[in-house]
Design a protein around this motif. Structure first.
Motif: not given
Length: 309
Positions: A105-124
């Motif tokens: 999608l970024i290559a086609k210009g259908e969304m901006p140049v976007t950084v993705g942050v993928f984060v898991n929930p915390g564990h104690s």
């Protein structure tokens, strides 16, 4: 044919019919934009990290990943999208394959140049699950299902600055260039972040969102803590906020003591419509799974990042 044999044949046919109906109800498949990069499309890079210094959720440890598109060169701040339960989205051969969708999608210009942050929930504690997979992460429900601004503070004050510094990234502060995504409890979490801090996140993508009473607490027969089932009322009674939301759910989603997921998501959609929000609600036949959401992910992102509306 004996009556007993006829009964057995009819019984087997009924069971097979039920199995096929169940499979058909959740029979959503990934399209080519999720399974392979188009010819000539460059691949972004994915790097893993750990974050163990939270003051908002003290004592928790968590894994995460950052996706940086090939087009990012640091000359201007990139858009940002944060994914809860990040392990489910980040693999290029797993459930969601977000990096491949982003590359296309970024290559086609259908969304901006976007950084993705993928984060898991915390564990104690020290014996947490591995980074990948649906392990038992002890703080997940507390972080995701609770109302209020704690998780938004965690992202804005702790995690995003950490990611920017660790990976030397320039990320936009414009809420119109910030999105947040999740499924199930991660879905209501995504909405809560935007609801609490629309000046930071203006775009929400929720799959089978748990807009139910998971976080609700009773004492002596009285409600002492509200759950996500209050959002439809809050939306109607609060001045409209600058949020764009894409919601997905299925008719065969959960129905338990916390609430009815299909009804809860329909109530959310009705309230958003009543208040004139920019939203889209896709309602299918699926169960409490990511199958429908991941199948429509490319079009969901196109809609969420569209310009001029």
């Amino acid at each position: 044919m004996t009556p007993q044999r006829l009964f057995l044949i009819l019984l087997i046919a009924s069971i097979l019919s039920s199995i096929l109906a169940v499979r058909a109800a959740d029979d959503y498949v990934l399209g080519p934009e999720s399974t392979e990069r188009a010819s000539g499309v460059p691949a972004g890079r994915v790097e893993q990290f750990e974050f163990n210094e939270s003051k908002v959720f003290p004592g928790t440890r968590r894994h995460g990943w950052v996706y940086v598109p090939a087009q990012y060169d640091g000359s201007k701040p990139a858009a940002l999208m944060v994914f809860q339960d990040g392990h489910a989205y980040v693999s290029t051969n797993g459930q969601m394959r977000v990096p491949i969708v982003y590359d296309n999608l970024i290559a086609k210009g259908e969304m901006p140049v976007t950084v993705g942050v993928f984060v898991n929930p915390g564990h104690s504690g020290t014996n947490g699950p591995p980074a990948e997979g649906w392990g038992n992460r002890s703080n997940r429900s507390f972080e995701y299902d609770s109302l209020g601004g704690a998780y938004a503070r965690f992202l804005i004050e702790e995690l995003i600055p950490f990611v920017q510094e660790r990976f030397k990234l320039s990320l936009s502060n414009d809420p119109n260039l910030r999105a947040i995504c999740g499924m199930s409890s991660g879905g209501i979490c995504a909405w809560t972040v935007a609801w609490e801090r629309p000046n930071e996140f203006s775009k929400v993508l929720s799959w089978v969102g748990s807009f139910t009473g998971i976080a609700a607490r009773l004492k002596d027969g009285k409600l002492t803590q509200y759950g996500g089932d209050t959002y439809p009322v809050l939306i109607r009674k609060t001045e409209k906020k600058p949020i764009r939301a894409f919601l997905q759910d299925g008719a065969n989603d959960l129905d338990n003591n916390h609430g009815n997921w299909p009804l809860a998501n329909q109530q959310m959609a009705k309230s958003l419509a009543f208040m004139g929000y920019d939203f889209k609600f896709v309602y299918g036949n699926g169960f409490h799974s990511d199958r429908h959401g991941r199948a429509i992910l490319p079009n969901s992102l196109r809609w969420l990042w569209r310009k001029g509306e």
